[in-house]
Design a protein around this motif. Sequence first.
Motif, PDB file in Angstrom:
ATOM      1  N   CYS A 142      20.627   8.721 -11.985  1.00 20.11           N
ATOM      2  CA  CYS A 142      19.477   9.606 -11.931  1.00 20.11           C
ATOM      3  C   CYS A 142      19.155   9.914 -10.473  1.00 20.11           C
ATOM      4  CB  CYS A 142      18.266   8.973 -12.623  1.00 20.11           C
ATOM      5  SG  CYS A 142      17.829   7.350 -11.984  1.00 20.11           S
ATOM      6  N   ASP A 143      18.375  10.943 -10.282  1.00 20.58           N
ATOM      7  CA  ASP A 143      17.965  11.367  -8.946  1.00 20.58           C
ATOM      8  C   ASP A 143      16.622  10.729  -8.643  1.00 20.58           C
ATOM      9  OD1 ASP A 143      17.279  12.591  -6.604  1.00 20.58           O
ATOM     10  OD2 ASP A 143      17.252  14.643  -7.407  1.00 20.58           O
ATOM     11  N   TRP A 144      16.609   9.750  -7.752  1.00 25.11           N
ATOM     12  CA  TRP A 144      15.375   9.021  -7.482  1.00 25.11           C
ATOM     13  C   TRP A 144      14.336   9.872  -6.768  1.00 25.11           C
ATOM     14  CZ3 TRP A 144      13.818   8.173  -2.373  1.00 25.11           C
ATOM     15  CH2 TRP A 144      14.789   8.342  -1.396  1.00 25.11           C
ATOM     16  N   GLN A 145      14.733  11.043  -6.268  1.00 31.88           N
ATOM     17  CA  GLN A 145      13.780  11.942  -5.618  1.00 31.88           C
ATOM     18  C   GLN A 145      13.218  13.001  -6.563  1.00 31.88           C
ATOM     19  OE1 GLN A 145      16.660  12.940  -2.475  1.00 31.88           O
ATOM     20  NE2 GLN A 145      15.243  12.053  -0.977  1.00 31.88           N
ATOM     21  N   ASP A 146      13.599  12.939  -7.824  1.00 28.31           N
ATOM     22  CA  ASP A 146      13.134  13.897  -8.830  1.00 28.31           C
ATOM     23  C   ASP A 146      11.755  13.477  -9.337  1.00 28.31           C
ATOM     24  OD1 ASP A 146      12.727  15.651 -10.882  1.00 28.31           O
ATOM     25  OD2 ASP A 146      14.482  15.055 -12.051  1.00 28.31           O
ATOM     26  N   GLU A 147      10.748  14.312  -9.108  1.00 28.16           N
ATOM     27  CA  GLU A 147       9.391  13.947  -9.497  1.00 28.16           C
ATOM     28  C   GLU A 147       9.222  13.871 -11.012  1.00 28.16           C
ATOM     29  OE1 GLU A 147       6.245  16.000  -7.556  1.00 28.16           O
ATOM     30  OE2 GLU A 147       7.006  15.612  -5.538  1.00 28.16           O
ATOM     31  N   ALA A 148      10.066  14.555 -11.757  1.00 28.51           N
ATOM     32  CA  ALA A 148      10.012  14.424 -13.213  1.00 28.51           C
ATOM     33  C   ALA A 148      10.347  12.989 -13.624  1.00 28.51           C
ATOM     34  CB  ALA A 148      10.976  15.412 -13.868  1.00 28.51           C
ATOM     35  N   LEU A 149      11.290  12.367 -12.916  1.00 30.12           N
ATOM     36  CA  LEU A 149      11.607  10.966 -13.173  1.00 30.12           C
ATOM     37  C   LEU A 149      10.419  10.082 -12.813  1.00 30.12           C
ATOM     38  CD1 LEU A 149      13.634   8.671 -13.834  1.00 30.12           C
ATOM     39  CD2 LEU A 149      14.358   8.775 -11.427  1.00 30.12           C
ATOM     40  N   TRP A 150       9.745  10.377 -11.724  1.00 31.64           N
ATOM     41  CA  TRP A 150       8.579   9.591 -11.325  1.00 31.64           C
ATOM     42  C   TRP A 150       7.541   9.566 -12.447  1.00 31.64           C
ATOM     43  CZ3 TRP A 150       7.290  11.740  -5.729  1.00 31.64           C
ATOM     44  CH2 TRP A 150       8.425  11.611  -4.931  1.00 31.64           C
ATOM     45  N   HIS A 151       7.292  10.734 -13.040  1.00 29.94           N
ATOM     46  CA  HIS A 151       6.302  10.809 -14.118  1.00 29.94           C
ATOM     47  C   HIS A 151       6.786  10.081 -15.369  1.00 29.94           C
ATOM     48  CE1 HIS A 151       3.121  13.546 -12.620  1.00 29.94           C
ATOM     49  NE2 HIS A 151       4.078  14.010 -11.831  1.00 29.94           N
ATOM     50  N   ARG A 152       8.068  10.130 -15.635  1.00 32.78           N
ATOM     51  CA  ARG A 152       8.601   9.488 -16.838  1.00 32.78           C
ATOM     52  C   ARG A 152       8.437   7.972 -16.777  1.00 32.78           C
ATOM     53  NH1 ARG A 152      12.253  10.283 -21.069  1.00 32.78           N
ATOM     54  NH2 ARG A 152      13.698   8.574 -21.493  1.00 32.78           N
ATOM     55  N   VAL A 153       8.669   7.377 -15.607  1.00 27.60           N
ATOM     56  CA  VAL A 153       8.656   5.912 -15.518  1.00 27.60           C
ATOM     57  C   VAL A 153       7.316   5.365 -15.032  1.00 27.60           C
ATOM     58  CG1 VAL A 153      11.138   5.842 -15.144  1.00 27.60           C
ATOM     59  CG2 VAL A 153       9.604   5.868 -13.170  1.00 27.60           C
ATOM     60  N   ASN A 154       6.407   6.238 -14.605  1.00 34.14           N
ATOM     61  CA  ASN A 154       5.061   5.817 -14.203  1.00 34.14           C
ATOM     62  C   ASN A 154       4.058   6.409 -15.181  1.00 34.14           C
ATOM     63  OD1 ASN A 154       5.022   4.440 -11.277  1.00 34.14           O
ATOM     64  ND2 ASN A 154       6.615   6.018 -11.277  1.00 34.14           N
ATOM     65  N   PRO A 155       3.769   5.735 -16.279  1.00 31.46           N
ATOM     66  CA  PRO A 155       2.884   6.331 -17.291  1.00 31.46           C
ATOM     67  C   PRO A 155       1.472   6.592 -16.797  1.00 31.46           C
ATOM     68  CG  PRO A 155       3.266   3.997 -17.748  1.00 31.46           C
ATOM     69  CD  PRO A 155       4.212   4.392 -16.655  1.00 31.46           C
ATOM     70  N   GLY A 156       1.052   5.892 -15.735  1.00 27.62           N
ATOM     71  CA  GLY A 156      -0.287   6.121 -15.213  1.00 27.62           C
ATOM     72  C   GLY A 156      -0.389   7.310 -14.284  1.00 27.62           C
ATOM     73  N   LEU A 157       0.748   7.882 -13.888  1.00 32.62           N
ATOM     74  CA  LEU A 157       0.747   8.938 -12.877  1.00 32.62           C
ATOM     75  C   LEU A 157      -0.049  10.153 -13.336  1.00 32.62           C
ATOM     76  CD1 LEU A 157       1.852   9.267 -10.045  1.00 32.62           C
ATOM     77  CD2 LEU A 157       3.926  10.263 -11.007  1.00 32.62           C
ATOM     78  N   VAL A 158       0.006  10.459 -14.612  1.00 35.86           N
ATOM     79  CA  VAL A 158      -0.734  11.601 -15.134  1.00 35.86           C
ATOM     80  C   VAL A 158      -2.239  11.382 -15.034  1.00 35.86           C
ATOM     81  CG1 VAL A 158      -0.786  10.746 -17.524  1.00 35.86           C
ATOM     82  CG2 VAL A 158      -0.851  13.216 -17.088  1.00 35.86           C
ATOM     83  N   HIS A 159      -2.658  10.116 -14.933  1.00 37.85           N
ATOM     84  CA  HIS A 159      -4.079   9.784 -14.814  1.00 37.85           C
ATOM     85  C   HIS A 159      -4.496   9.531 -13.363  1.00 37.85           C
ATOM     86  CE1 HIS A 159      -4.105   9.422 -19.169  1.00 37.85           C
ATOM     87  NE2 HIS A 159      -3.120   8.538 -19.101  1.00 37.85           N
ATOM     88  N   GLY A 160      -3.565   9.682 -12.428  1.00 39.40           N
ATOM     89  CA  GLY A 160      -3.907   9.525 -11.027  1.00 39.40           C
ATOM     90  C   GLY A 160      -3.512   8.208 -10.402  1.00 39.40           C
ATOM     91  N   PHE A 161      -2.819   7.374 -11.152  1.00 40.07           N
ATOM     92  CA  PHE A 161      -2.351   6.117 -10.567  1.00 40.07           C
ATOM     93  C   PHE A 161      -0.910   5.859 -11.013  1.00 40.07           C
ATOM     94  CE2 PHE A 161      -4.483   5.176 -14.571  1.00 40.07           C
ATOM     95  CZ  PHE A 161      -3.648   4.294 -15.216  1.00 40.07           C
ATOM     96  N   PRO A 162      -0.037   5.509 -10.068  1.00 38.42           N
ATOM     97  CA  PRO A 162      -0.267   5.435  -8.613  1.00 38.42           C
ATOM     98  C   PRO A 162      -0.483   6.819  -8.017  1.00 38.42           C
ATOM     99  CG  PRO A 162       2.063   5.240  -9.077  1.00 38.42           C
ATOM    100  CD  PRO A 162       1.367   5.245 -10.422  1.00 38.42           C
ATOM    101  N   SER A 163      -0.620   6.886  -6.700  1.00 36.17           N
ATOM    102  CA  SER A 163      -0.864   8.151  -6.027  1.00 36.17           C
ATOM    103  C   SER A 163       0.418   8.966  -5.919  1.00 36.17           C
ATOM    104  CB  SER A 163      -1.421   7.883  -4.624  1.00 36.17           C
ATOM    105  OG  SER A 163      -1.352   9.048  -3.818  1.00 36.17           O
ATOM    106  N   LEU A 164       0.378  10.190  -6.405  1.00 40.28           N
ATOM    107  CA  LEU A 164       1.547  11.055  -6.305  1.00 40.28           C
ATOM    108  C   LEU A 164       1.866  11.366  -4.848  1.00 40.28           C
ATOM    109  CD1 LEU A 164       3.726  12.757  -7.638  1.00 40.28           C
ATOM    110  CD2 LEU A 164       2.069  14.623  -7.861  1.00 40.28           C
ATOM    111  N   GLU A 165       0.842  11.614  -4.048  1.00 38.08           N
ATOM    112  CA  GLU A 165       1.078  11.878  -2.633  1.00 38.08           C
ATOM    113  C   GLU A 165       1.659  10.641  -1.940  1.00 38.08           C
ATOM    114  OE1 GLU A 165       1.030  14.662  -0.872  1.00 38.08           O
ATOM    115  OE2 GLU A 165       0.710  15.622  -2.826  1.00 38.08           O
ATOM    116  N   GLY A 166       1.189   9.463  -2.357  1.00 38.13           N
ATOM    117  CA  GLY A 166       1.740   8.237  -1.790  1.00 38.13           C
ATOM    118  C   GLY A 166       3.212   8.084  -2.107  1.00 38.13           C
TER     119      GLY A 166
END
Length: 536
Positions: free
Chosen positions: A250-274
């Motif tokens: 997988c592409d570790w720089q793909d933000e879609a992957l970030w959202h898939r594996v971080n279920p809290g990201l849609v609620h603001g945690f962790p920080s997307l900008e971080g």
Amino acid sequence: MKASTYPAWIYDGSVIPDPFGHGDKAVRFLRRLKHPASTAPGRAFQLYDWQERIVRRIYGPRHPDGRRIVKTVLLLLPRGNRKTSLAAALALLHLFGPETRAAGQVLFTACDREQASIGFKEAANIIREDRRLKNAVTIRDAFNSKKQISFGGNSSTLTALASDGGAAHGLTPSFTLIDELHAWKGRDLWEALRSGTAKIDDSLTVIATTAGRGNESVAAEQFDYARRVALGEIDNPAFLPVLFAPEGACDWQDEALWHRVNPGLVHGFPSLEGLRTLAKEADGRPGDAYAFRQFNLNEWMSNSRDPLFDMNTYDARRFDFDLEELEGLPCWIGVDLSVNGDLTAVVAAWRHDDGAITIWPWFFLPGEDLKARGDRDGVPYERWRDEGLIEVIDGPVIEPSAVEDHIRELCGRFDVQEIAFDPHLARMVMQHLHDEGLPVVEMRQAPLTMGVAIGDLERVVNGRMIRHNGHPVLRHHFDSVVASRSESGLTRMHKARKTDRIDGAVAAAMAVSRACAAESNISQYAAPDSGGLFTF
């Protein structure tokens, strides 16, 4: 449909059985708690939809006699997804909530006292937000003393324990929270906890952890087991895997992957900008990239120490090509002969005019007990044999003549400049090939010699100058390499675990280094003052 470890049931709206209403009771209890960092009205504990589904899946399904079906949970979440808050709330559910039991032992365990105290303080702070709860319990959390919360209603207790504080045998836990198992050292407390759960009915263990590294720890064993349960390879309804982690390449720089594996990201945690900041800083820095993938994307890393190669960069350098395309290019060969009948690797490296280097491997393995070898090493040798990825030699060992014949074929087909061997294991093979006039050179596996070679290979791979055909055996060997670096800057390659194989990476380092060093068809090893040419 391809099997997946991803917990799709959290989002698909499927019915979660709750015949006795225990799942609903657990959810209602958690929602009545308060949290000091909550932004909800009245600082109500914020149980998000994905968390609620997990809670219902743990406590709802029951046997006909009312016993809980789920006995062990592996909750694998990246950092910043508030697993500690959820874990602390579950501990209180068992301390004085609907899941409490008379004189029950609720345990909050972690790798050390400091980590254990984090979860304990989270639970204590939740209690302190509600005067009624505060009056119902006794909190003992003095500095450098045993941390415990006692509930006077039925004499149940919540105690913080550390894996570095002894085995603590004699425990009879009704609920055990195991925090950040990937950081635990040793097995003593783990074994004491697991044996203690068998003493009573309905004991529940929740492992809440971020991904780790290596393959020999307790955490690695539990992750592998959970993965196999999630894939359906093991049928165990008592074990619930909740694995928020990448699958496959997988592409570790793909933000879609970030959202898939971080279920809290849609609620603001962790920080997307971080996350964006960390990812930008990690680009081109393998160590930081590995840390990002492990802690922020929850990818279980095969290496238990510093990685040598950026495997995403390696994977991106895969090309479809045929060996015929390489026949006119200068070629260097590295050979890593086997010890005690294990795997032998021959890797060729071709240097292109633009400085890029193409590699192609050949592997040899004894055919005797091939399945047992695969089980030992954790790789599909039989399938690799059937796919033509390894050459299996009849018998318990690899006859040197088979490797010699293969090298002769390569020399007859390609413009081979050098064939590099470690003479410690290859004296007779080198003698035979030398006698035939083939360009054999010594390349001793000493730190000075191989340190330079490994550095060359690292720069070629991480510098995006490598080319390969995606050979899965070679990739496995590259991915199994861990690195140690001396104060002088030399690098050594090691295996992540005893049963790993890095022979292909070693042979590649030998071949690539000689290709890097060559400025003409005359090898530096052949220079009169080098002493490196194999002679008699």
